[in-house]
Design an enzyme around this catalytic site. Structure first.
Site: not given
Ligand code: NAI
Length: 302
Positions: A166, A170
């Protein structure tokens, strides 16, 4: 208050079926953008498929009076990227902003890392941003306008146990972001990276409880909306956002140490602290600037 100029713009938000992406999509739509709500409906590890997540957010946006369409294609393939942008073109005839947000986790210590855990994470986070942005790029260039966002992470910036896959994905996004900022400049295409901190299914069992309560994704989305807007001319920036805290992260190059003769390894050992010091350092704007600084340190005029 400044008008962001988002009205009528077309924004594609990947992974918008939940967490941060849902919040970004809703705010962009509330500011008048027409939104492609892309989500493959996977579990946290990227397994499974479902259309419900994207459909639900599309419906929420419509119920609130906004414009949105759903897309269920995966970002992890070239074809998926093309199809996601194809949905924007079909529904709205153009694309103005791409928010690369889709993400999954396959946490494992480096010792136990297997090829599939590396490939899957790189494919969704790093390749995914390439696929979707690459599909949008000719349209952004043709319109001489574009706003591209990548979603990086504190892990990519600083490292975290159990997340080499990851972290590398990133951190790779930072290279993409900085270089797209350079290549897009002539066409009013900006590219910035956001490192969010938010309560979501990705972090619910990772972040400390008292912090989680404060970290609703809605704190991050105003920054995303601003970076997606014509009002924002900043590019190549990396911004941390969470719970009302917003800050820029920069890469500093220290003042350095210069030798006129090839030093012995022992000479470097003796002066290593000085070499590593960043106090009084500067932030190179790009590779040319960084190279000029090295030349200046060597007393060479370019
Ligand atoms: P989340 O798991 O709630 O949302 C991620 C979404 O991406 C999910 O709805 C999932 O179905 C969708 N997804 C997964 N694989 C996919 C694909 N191949 N094509 C299309 N959609 C796909 O997680 P969150 O926390 O909302 O994360 C959003 C972004 O923020 C991610 O890139 C994560 O790495 C990044 N991030 C989040 C942090 C946090 O504190 N929540 C911290 C640092 C980064």
């Amino acid at each position: 208050m400044a008008d962001l100029g988002l009205e009528g713009r077309v924004a594609v938000v990947t992974g918008a079926g939940g967490g941060l992406g849902r919040s970004h999509a809703r705010l962009l739509a509330a500011r008048g953008a027409r939104v492609v709500v892309n989500d493959r409906g996977t579990d946290r590890a990227g397994r499974g498929f479902g259309s419900d997540a994207a459909d639900a957010v599309r419906d929420e946006i419509r119920e609130a009076g906004g414009e949105a369409v759903a897309s269920y294609d995966g970002v992890e393939t070239w074809e998926g990227g093309q199809a996601i942008i194809g949905t924007a073109l079909e529904a709205f005839g153009r694309v103005d902003a791409v928010v690369n947000n889709a993400g999954i986790l396959r946490d494992v210590s480096f010792k136990n890392l297997e090829a599939e855990q590396l490939d899957t994470v790189l494919k969704v986070h790093l390749y995914g941003a390439f696929h979707v942005t690459k599909a949008a790029w000719p349209h952004l260039r043709a319109n001489a306008f574009g706003r591209v966002l990548t979603t990086t992470s504190g892990t990519g910036l600083y490292g975290n146990f159990g997340q080499t896959n990851y972290a590398a994905a990133k951190a790779g996004l930072l290279g993409l972001t900085r270089t797209l900022a350079i290549e897009g400049a002539k066409y009013d295409i900006t590219c910035n990276a956001v490192a969010p901190l938010a309560a979501s299914r990705m972090t619910e069992d990772v972040l400390p409880g008292p912090l989680l309560d404060r970290l609703r994704p809605e704190w991050v989305s105003p920054l995303v909306a601003y970076l997606c807007s014509p009002a924002c001319q900043q590019t190549g920036r990396v911004l941390v956002a969470g719970g009302g805290y917003y800050a820029r992260v920069a890469l500093l190059e220290g003042p350095g140490v210069t030798f006129e003769e090839v030093p012995a390894a022992e000479d470097l050992a003796d002066r290593f602290e000085e070499i590593c010091a960043v106090h009084g350092g500067q932030e190179p704007a790009d590779l040319d600037d960084a190279t000029r600084r090295v030349a200046a340190a060597l007393g060479i005029e370019l």
